[in-house]
Design a protein around this motif. Structure first.
Motif, PDB file in Angstrom:
ATOM      1  N   ARG A   8      -6.588   9.739  -3.301  1.00 46.61           N
ATOM      2  CA  ARG A   8      -7.639   8.808  -2.875  1.00 46.61           C
ATOM      3  C   ARG A   8      -7.099   7.672  -2.002  1.00 46.61           C
ATOM      4  O   ARG A   8      -7.734   7.273  -1.020  1.00 46.61           O
ATOM      5  CB  ARG A   8      -8.316   8.210  -4.113  1.00 46.61           C
ATOM      6  CG  ARG A   8      -9.460   7.240  -3.819  1.00 46.61           C
ATOM      7  CD  ARG A   8      -9.837   6.469  -5.066  1.00 46.61           C
ATOM      8  NE  ARG A   8      -8.759   5.557  -5.480  1.00 46.61           N
ATOM      9  CZ  ARG A   8      -8.717   4.954  -6.666  1.00 46.61           C
ATOM     10  NH1 ARG A   8      -9.662   5.195  -7.574  1.00 46.61           N
ATOM     11  NH2 ARG A   8      -7.722   4.128  -6.953  1.00 46.61           N
ATOM     12  N   ASP A   9      -5.939   7.148  -2.345  1.00 48.18           N
ATOM     13  CA  ASP A   9      -5.471   5.897  -1.744  1.00 48.18           C
ATOM     14  C   ASP A   9      -4.404   6.055  -0.670  1.00 48.18           C
ATOM     15  O   ASP A   9      -4.199   5.143   0.129  1.00 48.18           O
ATOM     16  CB  ASP A   9      -4.925   4.963  -2.842  1.00 48.18           C
ATOM     17  CG  ASP A   9      -5.996   4.569  -3.857  1.00 48.18           C
ATOM     18  OD1 ASP A   9      -7.183   4.606  -3.487  1.00 48.18           O
ATOM     19  OD2 ASP A   9      -5.642   4.241  -5.001  1.00 48.18           O
ATOM     20  N   CYS A  10      -3.689   7.171  -0.641  1.00 49.32           N
ATOM     21  CA  CYS A  10      -2.633   7.329   0.362  1.00 49.32           C
ATOM     22  C   CYS A  10      -3.243   7.576   1.738  1.00 49.32           C
ATOM     23  O   CYS A  10      -4.215   8.330   1.860  1.00 49.32           O
ATOM     24  CB  CYS A  10      -1.719   8.503   0.006  1.00 49.32           C
ATOM     25  SG  CYS A  10      -0.633   8.216  -1.408  1.00 49.32           S
ATOM     26  N   PRO A  11      -2.686   6.981   2.792  1.00 50.57           N
ATOM     27  CA  PRO A  11      -3.135   7.336   4.140  1.00 50.57           C
ATOM     28  C   PRO A  11      -2.943   8.831   4.379  1.00 50.57           C
ATOM     29  O   PRO A  11      -1.998   9.445   3.882  1.00 50.57           O
ATOM     30  CB  PRO A  11      -2.197   6.515   5.039  1.00 50.57           C
ATOM     31  CG  PRO A  11      -1.775   5.362   4.183  1.00 50.57           C
ATOM     32  CD  PRO A  11      -1.660   5.928   2.795  1.00 50.57           C
ATOM     33  N   ARG A  12      -3.821   9.409   5.163  1.00 51.42           N
ATOM     34  CA  ARG A  12      -3.809  10.866   5.318  1.00 51.42           C
ATOM     35  C   ARG A  12      -2.587  11.372   6.075  1.00 51.42           C
ATOM     36  O   ARG A  12      -2.262  12.558   5.994  1.00 51.42           O
ATOM     37  CB  ARG A  12      -5.093  11.319   6.020  1.00 51.42           C
ATOM     38  CG  ARG A  12      -6.320  11.258   5.116  1.00 51.42           C
ATOM     39  CD  ARG A  12      -7.584  11.573   5.884  1.00 51.42           C
ATOM     40  NE  ARG A  12      -7.574  12.920   6.425  1.00 51.42           N
ATOM     41  CZ  ARG A  12      -8.492  13.359   7.296  1.00 51.42           C
ATOM     42  NH1 ARG A  12      -9.442  12.539   7.724  1.00 51.42           N
ATOM     43  NH2 ARG A  12      -8.437  14.598   7.740  1.00 51.42           N
ATOM     44  N   ARG A  48       0.827  -1.202   0.000  1.00 45.60           N
ATOM     45  CA  ARG A  48       0.000   0.000   0.000  1.00 45.60           C
ATOM     46  C   ARG A  48       0.862   1.253   0.000  1.00 45.60           C
ATOM     47  O   ARG A  48       0.609   2.201  -0.736  1.00 45.60           O
ATOM     48  CB  ARG A  48      -0.934   0.004   1.208  1.00 45.60           C
ATOM     49  CG  ARG A  48      -1.893   1.196   1.193  1.00 45.60           C
ATOM     50  CD  ARG A  48      -2.683   1.293   2.479  1.00 45.60           C
ATOM     51  NE  ARG A  48      -3.649   2.390   2.416  1.00 45.60           N
ATOM     52  CZ  ARG A  48      -4.278   2.892   3.462  1.00 45.60           C
ATOM     53  NH1 ARG A  48      -4.053   2.395   4.679  1.00 45.60           N
ATOM     54  NH2 ARG A  48      -5.128   3.899   3.326  1.00 45.60           N
ATOM     55  N   ARG A  49       1.900   1.260   0.845  1.00 49.33           N
ATOM     56  CA  ARG A  49       2.788   2.412   0.906  1.00 49.33           C
ATOM     57  C   ARG A  49       3.472   2.636  -0.438  1.00 49.33           C
ATOM     58  O   ARG A  49       3.544   3.760  -0.939  1.00 49.33           O
ATOM     59  CB  ARG A  49       3.847   2.182   1.991  1.00 49.33           C
ATOM     60  CG  ARG A  49       4.812   3.338   2.170  1.00 49.33           C
ATOM     61  CD  ARG A  49       6.043   2.926   2.952  1.00 49.33           C
ATOM     62  NE  ARG A  49       6.895   2.040   2.174  1.00 49.33           N
ATOM     63  CZ  ARG A  49       7.960   1.416   2.653  1.00 49.33           C
ATOM     64  NH1 ARG A  49       8.289   1.541   3.921  1.00 49.33           N
ATOM     65  NH2 ARG A  49       8.689   0.640   1.877  1.00 49.33           N
ATOM     66  N   ASN A  50       3.986   1.565  -1.035  1.00 49.04           N
ATOM     67  CA  ASN A  50       4.729   1.714  -2.288  1.00 49.04           C
ATOM     68  C   ASN A  50       3.832   2.147  -3.434  1.00 49.04           C
ATOM     69  O   ASN A  50       4.239   2.940  -4.293  1.00 49.04           O
ATOM     70  CB  ASN A  50       5.448   0.406  -2.625  1.00 49.04           C
ATOM     71  CG  ASN A  50       6.564   0.086  -1.650  1.00 49.04           C
ATOM     72  OD1 ASN A  50       6.872   0.890  -0.775  1.00 49.04           O
ATOM     73  ND2 ASN A  50       7.169  -1.074  -1.781  1.00 49.04           N
ATOM     74  N   LEU A  51       2.601   1.645  -3.476  1.00 49.16           N
ATOM     75  CA  LEU A  51       1.669   2.077  -4.523  1.00 49.16           C
ATOM     76  C   LEU A  51       1.298   3.545  -4.342  1.00 49.16           C
ATOM     77  O   LEU A  51       1.193   4.298  -5.328  1.00 49.16           O
ATOM     78  CB  LEU A  51       0.414   1.208  -4.500  1.00 49.16           C
ATOM     79  CG  LEU A  51       0.553  -0.177  -5.117  1.00 49.16           C
ATOM     80  CD1 LEU A  51      -0.699  -1.008  -4.853  1.00 49.16           C
ATOM     81  CD2 LEU A  51       0.801  -0.074  -6.636  1.00 49.16           C
ATOM     82  N   CYS A  52       1.111   3.960  -3.107  1.00 49.28           N
ATOM     83  CA  CYS A  52       0.848   5.375  -2.820  1.00 49.28           C
ATOM     84  C   CYS A  52       1.980   6.233  -3.365  1.00 49.28           C
ATOM     85  O   CYS A  52       1.755   7.230  -4.077  1.00 49.28           O
ATOM     86  CB  CYS A  52       0.687   5.570  -1.314  1.00 49.28           C
ATOM     87  SG  CYS A  52       0.952   7.261  -0.724  1.00 49.28           S
ATOM     88  N   GLU A  53       3.206   5.856  -3.038  1.00 47.65           N
ATOM     89  CA  GLU A  53       4.361   6.624  -3.490  1.00 47.65           C
ATOM     90  C   GLU A  53       4.482   6.593  -5.013  1.00 47.65           C
ATOM     91  O   GLU A  53       4.764   7.618  -5.645  1.00 47.65           O
ATOM     92  CB  GLU A  53       5.628   6.063  -2.848  1.00 47.65           C
ATOM     93  CG  GLU A  53       5.662   6.252  -1.340  1.00 47.65           C
ATOM     94  CD  GLU A  53       6.836   5.539  -0.685  1.00 47.65           C
ATOM     95  OE1 GLU A  53       7.612   4.879  -1.420  1.00 47.65           O
ATOM     96  OE2 GLU A  53       6.987   5.647   0.535  1.00 47.65           O
TER      97      GLU A  53
END
Length: 409
Positions: A386-390, A354-359
């Protein structure tokens, strides 16, 4: 993005994400130890020894550090007439010296010996838990902290340290519970307020996080971590100016603290009115953390086009190009396509996917923006928003770009 966890107890800040947690046994509990706990250790050693070894008792108990302390403790351990209690205390003090010098395996062996001689030594058990935590052995650390709490239910540091271990495992609810218990036992526990606020940030409970950081700052106004972490809360709430003010205060308090430079630089980057501010912050971040790929990328983006890419290529000599975010670096250098970078993020292990896709979404958007292709950049900004944690700086970055463009996330 910038690291959210201090990954080793001896490191007071880190150079990957933007929030910081503190390890009590090394930043807080050990400072207490230098006072009355080390005095107590010295008195124990002195009382259990003979007058001829008073100097060794003094050095082993904390009057000396490094090799001299290790040598003094070793002599006490080797005394044929030393009592089990005296040797246990010497083992524990030598373990502290080994750990302070970066020799965790030797420290662990000495803590084992101390506990074997004195199975109910709460301090040794708690400290051994910190070594396990330092080695990434979270469950073993938790087991030691459980035992320390069983032996001394009023030991705030053990609750604090178990909360830290729980946070490392992603068990946010139990981490908060342990930090809360530590605060009940010690209402002035600055690090516990800071770390509980960190976990609240990760849980998306930003008002509760701000309240904790406010309390940490009230108790200790020179606390750069709390200002840095409160800035993340403000950013998640869309309070950019307040975030910048807190990052600036963190830098004022500790000009060698790298995280707020990187985060404040991103705010300046999207202001568009003065790129030199962003360049200055990213330059400072790169100087403080030359092995950090994220800072190298942001400096390249702030310098724009040829100058930035040239700087980034030079930086690869210092960067780890075998792991994430190396695919993003190669993308900006033209050695890899955005599609390949996205695939690399998508193929990450579950705990980092999730972190890597956000980045990847944010940096792919910047890749297209750098080339003047807003149409290609826009959907990736939206994916990141939309997808990165706030509490991720990429969330802030994507939303600031979309706001500047006058479009919705």
């Amino acid at each position: 993005m910038f690291d959210q966890l201090v990954t080793r107890p001896r490191i007071r800040n880190c150079d990957l994400k933007s929030a910081d947690m503190m390890f009590d046994g090394w930043l807080v509990e050990r400072s207490i130890q230098i006072g009355w706990r080390l005095l107590a250790a010295f008195l124990v050693l002195l009382a259990l020894g003979d007058p001829a070894s008073a100097e060794d008792s003094d050095d082993c108990g904390g009057a000396s550090v490094g090799p001299r302390r290790i040598a003094a403790c070793s002599r006490i351990i080797g005394e044929r007439t030393a009592s089990p209690e005296r040797r246990a205390s010497a083992y524990r003090n030598r373990a502290i010296a080994w750990s302070d010098s970066g020799h965790d395996e030797r420290a662990l062996a000495d803590y084992d010996s101390a506990i074997a001689l004195d199975p109910d030594n709460t301090d040794a058990i708690n400290d051994r838990g910190l070594i396990w935590l330092n080695k990434g052995e979270n469950e073993r650390a938790i087991s030691d902290f459980d035992r320390a709490i069983e032996l001394d239910p009023a030991k705030a540091a053990a609750f604090y340290n178990r909360g830290l271990a729980k946070a490392h495992t992603g068990d946010d609810a139990h981490s908060v519970a342990d930090y809360s218990r530590a605060i009940e036992l010690d209402p002035a526990y600055v690090a516990a307020f800071n770390n509980r606020g960190f976990v609240f940030n990760r849980m998306g409970e930003f008002d509760r996080a701000i309240a904790d950081f406010d309390e940490a700052i009230s108790l200790y106004p020179q606390h750069p971590f709390a200002y840095n972490n409160r800035a993340i809360s403000w950013g998640a709430k869309g309070e950019g100016e307040r975030a910048i003010a807190d990052y600036s205060q963190a830098i004022t308090l500790d000009p060698t603290y790298v995280n707020p430079y990187g985060s404040r630089g991103i705010y300046y980057f999207y202001d568009n009115d003065d790129p030199t501010k962003a360049q200055a912050d990213f330059t400072a971040a790169v100087e403080l953390a030359p092995h950090n790929a994220y800072y190298a990328i942001w400096l390249a983006l702030a310098l724009r086009r040829d100058a930035g890419i040239g700087h980034l290529r030079q930086s690869t000599e210092r960067l780890d190009m075998t792991s994430w975010p190396a695919p993003l670096v190669r993308m900006f250098l033209g050695d890899q396509t955005p599609e390949e970078a996205l695939a690399a993020a998508n193929n990450s292990i579950p705990t980092t996917k999730r972190r890597n896709l956000c980045e990847a979404n944010l940096y792919i958007a910047e890749f297209h923006w750098l080339r003047g292709d807003t149409d290609k950049a826009l959907p990736f900004y939206r994916f990141a928003a939309r997808d990165c944690p706030r509490d991720f700086i990429e969330y802030v970055a994507a939303n600031r770009r979309l706001h500047a463009l006058g479009v919705s996330p």
